[in-house]
Write an enzyme that holds these catalytic residues in place. Structure first.
Site, PDB file in Angstrom:
ATOM      1  N   ASP A 249      38.419  36.772  33.787  1.00  0.00           N
ATOM      2  CA  ASP A 249      39.612  36.024  33.370  1.00  0.00           C
ATOM      3  C   ASP A 249      39.948  34.934  34.363  1.00  0.00           C
ATOM      4  OD1 ASP A 249      39.922  38.053  31.606  1.00  0.00           O
ATOM      5  OD2 ASP A 249      41.672  38.934  32.578  1.00  0.00           O
ATOM      6  N   LYS A 271      41.595  33.035  29.891  1.00  0.00           N
ATOM      7  CA  LYS A 271      42.738  33.242  29.011  1.00  0.00           C
ATOM      8  C   LYS A 271      43.998  33.075  29.847  1.00  0.00           C
ATOM      9  CE  LYS A 271      41.760  37.176  27.089  1.00  0.00           C
ATOM     10  NZ  LYS A 271      41.886  38.355  26.221  1.00  0.00           N
ATOM     11  N   MET A 384      54.054  38.400  31.408  1.00  0.00           N
ATOM     12  CA  MET A 384      53.967  37.150  30.637  1.00  0.00           C
ATOM     13  C   MET A 384      55.341  36.607  30.285  1.00  0.00           C
ATOM     14  SD  MET A 384      50.675  37.995  28.275  1.00  0.00           S
ATOM     15  CE  MET A 384      50.786  39.773  28.262  1.00  0.00           C
TER      16      MET A 384
HETATM   17  N1  SAH Z   1      46.148  43.395  33.140  1.00  0.00           N
HETATM   18  C1  SAH Z   1      47.085  42.659  33.932  1.00  0.00           C
HETATM   19  C2  SAH Z   1      48.114  41.938  33.097  1.00  0.00           C
HETATM   20  C3  SAH Z   1      47.543  40.861  32.251  1.00  0.00           C
HETATM   21  S1  SAH Z   1      48.780  39.989  31.377  1.00  0.00           S
HETATM   22  C4  SAH Z   1      47.746  43.633  34.933  1.00  0.00           C
HETATM   23  O1  SAH Z   1      47.575  44.832  34.821  1.00  0.00           O
HETATM   24  O2  SAH Z   1      48.433  43.161  35.826  1.00  0.00           O
HETATM   25  C5  SAH Z   1      49.094  38.639  32.443  1.00  0.00           C
HETATM   26  C6  SAH Z   1      50.432  38.784  33.104  1.00  0.00           C
HETATM   27  O3  SAH Z   1      50.350  39.700  34.165  1.00  0.00           O
HETATM   28  C7  SAH Z   1      50.958  37.522  33.727  1.00  0.00           C
HETATM   29  O4  SAH Z   1      51.588  36.691  32.783  1.00  0.00           O
HETATM   30  C8  SAH Z   1      51.957  38.064  34.734  1.00  0.00           C
HETATM   31  O5  SAH Z   1      53.153  38.432  34.107  1.00  0.00           O
HETATM   32  C9  SAH Z   1      51.275  39.333  35.161  1.00  0.00           C
HETATM   33  N2  SAH Z   1      50.534  39.196  36.435  1.00  0.00           N
HETATM   34  C10 SAH Z   1      49.226  39.354  36.629  1.00  0.00           C
HETATM   35  N3  SAH Z   1      48.908  39.186  37.926  1.00  0.00           N
HETATM   36  C11 SAH Z   1      50.048  38.913  38.569  1.00  0.00           C
HETATM   37  C12 SAH Z   1      50.398  38.644  39.922  1.00  0.00           C
HETATM   38  N4  SAH Z   1      49.466  38.607  40.891  1.00  0.00           N
HETATM   39  N5  SAH Z   1      51.701  38.411  40.221  1.00  0.00           N
HETATM   40  C13 SAH Z   1      52.638  38.441  39.275  1.00  0.00           C
HETATM   41  N6  SAH Z   1      52.378  38.685  37.982  1.00  0.00           N
HETATM   42  C14 SAH Z   1      51.091  38.911  37.626  1.00  0.00           C
END
Ligand code: SAH
Length: 464
Positions: A249, A271, A384
């Site tokens: 990703d 994405k 998100m």
């Molecule tokens: N699978 C991922 C989430 C994917 S959806 C997980 O478990 O974290 C993508 C969303 O995850 C982003 O829009 C944000 O809200 C969050 N996200 C992912 N990495 C992040 C980070 N390092 N800091 C803050 N939010 C994060």
């Protein structure tokens, strides 16, 4: 990396060395291991130097260097120990377009000679750009102890066999063959019977591997964590280290991708938030295609693959295609964000449940059980949510939430660019708009940063 390490082919090249004493002797010892044509300019060669020159076939000229000595040379070493003479040689070298090294003079040199661990054809060059020669020597000593003496013999036999090994398909089958040779069969045969039998051992090992036939590929769906490379699991690192193909990703940062093998095929399926994205069907098609070709595919996802990662769609498609797969969990953004503000996501007597929500779904802004979320002690991690702040705020207030409820936004949790906004429901939308956050951000509803003393001034400033 001001000094770029490369390996120079010295077959049929000439190298010129000027100096009569210890320093010249040390360099000659090193250069004598190469096939270079060596010319030694030594007006006053000490006996050891003259001896080694004779023994190594170097041309010894008992005079100072002259411009014609540099004709066609690849390198020149000035090791006279006389600064003025070394500088003269350096000038002549540069005028002739020859790379110059003045021994023990970093500034005056075009190139420097690293500390070398020699198990040719396996050689390790260690350089510190002059910063810490002691460190370079310590690393060298460490590696000398670790790399078996016979490694060179092993590698030479391997090199001879490279062509034959091409009978195995490129990628994993070939890699596994070599891994078994270098870390299993090879050293065993060397120890039991010496280097002569290595070729025979390689032959039978190859037959064995050819007989195994083509292996089925597989897919590992791996959580890369929130972004900091050291927040990945050991298993994730091991899988990356073995992957033939890495499909990742946009959330996965470069330092994590750097942990994979350099020869791996990297495919970015960005994405990323609202940017261009690869359709899910195409991601699935890529995984299936590479796994069918026998590759070990790592599908690397930000955070945890099972949280807002469309995991089921991918594993379902893999199962349908008859491809073996497994999931490796990762640290999800909610955990990383909570850690970065030193807060707990659950607390006895406060909240018995933790909600993980997404503010976006396929149809745009996602409706939730706002009534439950508006309760005084509700805690939720909203993924998100960057563009949905106003919507979330409005829905919560509409359902009777206390406007003063703490809300903490963590952008880029665990990464160098991490930012924390300590807000309240009533200031959520305005606070986020004003902050113009870059990168992924998570909204923690019902949680305030723990009062970490060092962070207080910044937090207070951000609270306004
Ligand atoms: N699978 C991922 C989430 C994917 S959806 C997980 O478990 O974290 C993508 C969303 O995850 C982003 O829009 C944000 O809200 C969050 N996200 C992912 N990495 C992040 C980070 N390092 N800091 C803050 N939010 C994060």
């Amino acid at each position: 990396m001001q000094h770029f390490p490369i390996y120079l082919n010295l077959a049929n090249r000439s190298v010129v060395l000027a100096g009569s004493g210890e320093m010249a002797l040390a360099k000659l010892r090193l250069l004598a291991r190469t096939p270079a044509r060596l010319t030694l300019l030594a007006p006053d060669a000490e006996p050891g130097l003259a001896g080694l020159a004779a023994q190594s076939g170097a041309t010894l000229l008992p005079r100072a260097l002259e411009p014609a000595d540099l004709d066609g040379a690849a390198l020149v070493y000035a090791a006279t120990g006389d600064a003025a003479e070394d500088a003269r040689i350096a000038r002549l070298g540069r005028a002739a377009g020859v790379l110059v090294n003045i021994v023990d003079n970093l500034e005056g040199s075009d190139f420097i000679t690293p500390a070398i661990v020699d198990r040719a054809p396996v050689t390790v060059a260690i350089g510190t750009e002059g910063a810490a020669p002691v460190l370079a020597r310590a690393i060298k000593t460490d590696l000398e102890a670790r790399l078996p003496e016979g490694l060179g013999i092993l590698a030479r036999a391997g090199k001879q066999f490279r062509h034959a090994a091409e009978a195995l398909p490129y990628g994993r089958p070939r890699r596994e063959f070599w891994a078994e040779y270098y870390f299993g069969t090879g050293p065993q045969v060397m120890e039991a019977a010496g280097g002569e039998l290595l070729d025979h051992a390689l032959q039978s090992l190859l037959q064995e591997h050819l007989a195994r036939g083509s292996r089925a590929g597989r897919v590992d769906l791996v959580g890369a964590g929130p972004g900091a490379a050291d927040l990945m699991t050991l298993r994730a690192r091991k899988l990356l280290d073995r992957a033939d193909v890495v499909i990742h990703d946009g959330l996965v940062p470069q330092p994590i991708l750097d942990l994979a093998r350099r020869e791996a095929l990297f495919i970015a399926v960005g994405k990323q938030g609202f940017g261009p994205s690869t359709p899910q069907e195409q991601i699935i098609a890529l995984m299936v295609e590479h796994a069918r070709a026998g590759a070990h595919v790592v599908r690397l996802k930000g955070g945890d693959p099972a949280i807002f990662g469309r995991l089921d769609e991918e594993t379902g498609a893999l199962s349908a295609a008859g491809i073996d797969w497994a999931v490796t969990p990762g640290i999800t953004a909610a955990s990383a964000a909570a850690a970065s503000i030193g807060a707990s996501l659950t607390r006895r007597g406060r909240n018995q449940a933790l909600h993980l929500l997404t503010a976006q779904d396929v149809d745009g802004l996602a409706e939730q059980d706002w009534k439950t979320l508006a309760q005084p002690d509700a805690v939720a991690a909203i993924y998100m949510g960057k563009r949905a702040a106003r919507f979330v705020q409005g829905r919560l207030l509409m359902h009777g939430a206390d406007p003063a409820t703490p809300v903490t936004v963590v952008a880029n949790a665990s990464r160098a660019e991490q930012r924390i906004l300590a807000l309240r429901i009533e200031t959520l939308a305005a606070g986020m708009a004003e902050a113009e956050l870059q990168g992924p951000a998570l909204i923690l509803l019902g949680v305030a940063p723990a009062a970490v003393a060092a962070d207080m001034p910044r937090l207070l400033a951000e609270m306004g």
